[in-house]
Write a protein that holds these residues in place. Sequence first.
Motif, mmCIF file in Angstrom:
data_model
loop_
_atom_site.group_PDB
_atom_site.id
_atom_site.type_symbol
_atom_site.label_atom_id
_atom_site.label_comp_id
_atom_site.label_asym_id
_atom_site.label_seq_id
_atom_site.Cartn_x
_atom_site.Cartn_y
_atom_site.Cartn_z
ATOM 1 N N SER A 28 0.835 -1.199 0.000
ATOM 2 C CA SER A 28 0.000 0.000 0.000
ATOM 3 C C SER A 28 0.872 1.252 0.000
ATOM 4 N N THR A 29 2.015 1.202 0.668
ATOM 5 C CA THR A 29 2.932 2.338 0.657
ATOM 6 C C THR A 29 3.522 2.511 -0.736
ATOM 7 N N LYS A 30 3.880 1.415 -1.377
ATOM 8 C CA LYS A 30 4.410 1.497 -2.738
ATOM 9 C C LYS A 30 3.359 2.068 -3.685
ATOM 10 N N LYS A 31 2.123 1.635 -3.527
ATOM 11 C CA LYS A 31 1.041 2.154 -4.363
ATOM 12 C C LYS A 31 0.877 3.657 -4.150
ATOM 13 N N ARG A 32 0.919 4.077 -2.885
ATOM 14 C CA ARG A 32 0.811 5.506 -2.565
ATOM 15 C C ARG A 32 1.978 6.291 -3.167
ATOM 16 N N GLU A 89 1.409 6.536 -6.969
ATOM 17 C CA GLU A 89 0.328 7.492 -7.233
ATOM 18 C C GLU A 89 0.800 8.922 -7.016
ATOM 19 N N ALA A 90 1.599 9.131 -5.977
ATOM 20 C CA ALA A 90 2.115 10.469 -5.693
ATOM 21 C C ALA A 90 3.045 10.949 -6.796
ATOM 22 N N GLY A 144 3.483 14.471 -2.699
ATOM 23 C CA GLY A 144 2.982 13.661 -1.588
ATOM 24 C C GLY A 144 4.084 12.865 -0.914
ATOM 25 N N LYS A 179 5.351 13.779 8.153
ATOM 26 C CA LYS A 179 4.068 13.063 8.217
ATOM 27 C C LYS A 179 2.918 14.027 8.518
ATOM 28 N N LYS A 238 2.627 13.762 3.961
ATOM 29 C CA LYS A 238 3.527 13.225 2.944
ATOM 30 C C LYS A 238 4.158 11.913 3.411
ATOM 31 N N LEU A 239 4.477 11.055 2.456
ATOM 32 C CA LEU A 239 5.267 9.873 2.776
ATOM 33 C C LEU A 239 6.652 10.337 3.217
ATOM 34 N N ASP A 296 8.015 5.852 6.384
ATOM 35 C CA ASP A 296 7.353 4.931 5.459
ATOM 36 C C ASP A 296 8.338 4.072 4.689
#
Length: 192
Positions: free
Chosen positions: A4-8, A11-12, A37, A57, A61-62, A90
């Motif tokens: 999910s972090t990689k996906k975020r 996307e960012a 992000g 955070k 932002k990551l 993250d």
Amino acid sequence: MQESTKKRFLEATEACPVIPEVKNDEWLNALPESDSGIAYIVYGDICSIADIVDRVKAEGKLAIVHIDLIVGLSTKEICVDFIRKYTKADGIISMKPAMIRRANDLGFLTIQRFYMIDGFTYANIAKYVRNCNPDIVEFMPAGLAKVMKYLVETIDKPVVATGLTQDSEDVMAALKAGAIAVATSNKELWDC
């Protein structure tokens, strides 16, 4: 958590392909001005890193810590455990394969950085990526668009360019070469 972090992260980078590299408190204070992000934390020490991560955070932002640059941490894998236990980071960036492998074990987003200094480095990148399995691969300097294009085609990982980014032409060249984003401490380029 890592997926999910990689996906975020991905996307960012689609929304804003410029990643601020926060190198001091002044840059940290300027972070709210960036649309990104993601923020790379490339300064701090073992006493301040948790607070720096918390501030990143708080901006939504990551927080990705360049673990090789944090004063007081050694080159041992236990440093990754320290970042996991005492911060809300993250992910990590490192040039060291052992750090990437340990961070993968702990569920961090991992970014393996390579500094392109010669043909030997270039020839071994695919092997290191295969052995360490980072989520993202990063190449320095960002101005090596021609070399980067070949590497993007060779490895099966998203690529971020960084280092010596002087102007928007460097950003655009890296993106055209296949990088998903450009990380920079040049605040003039933080706008998407």
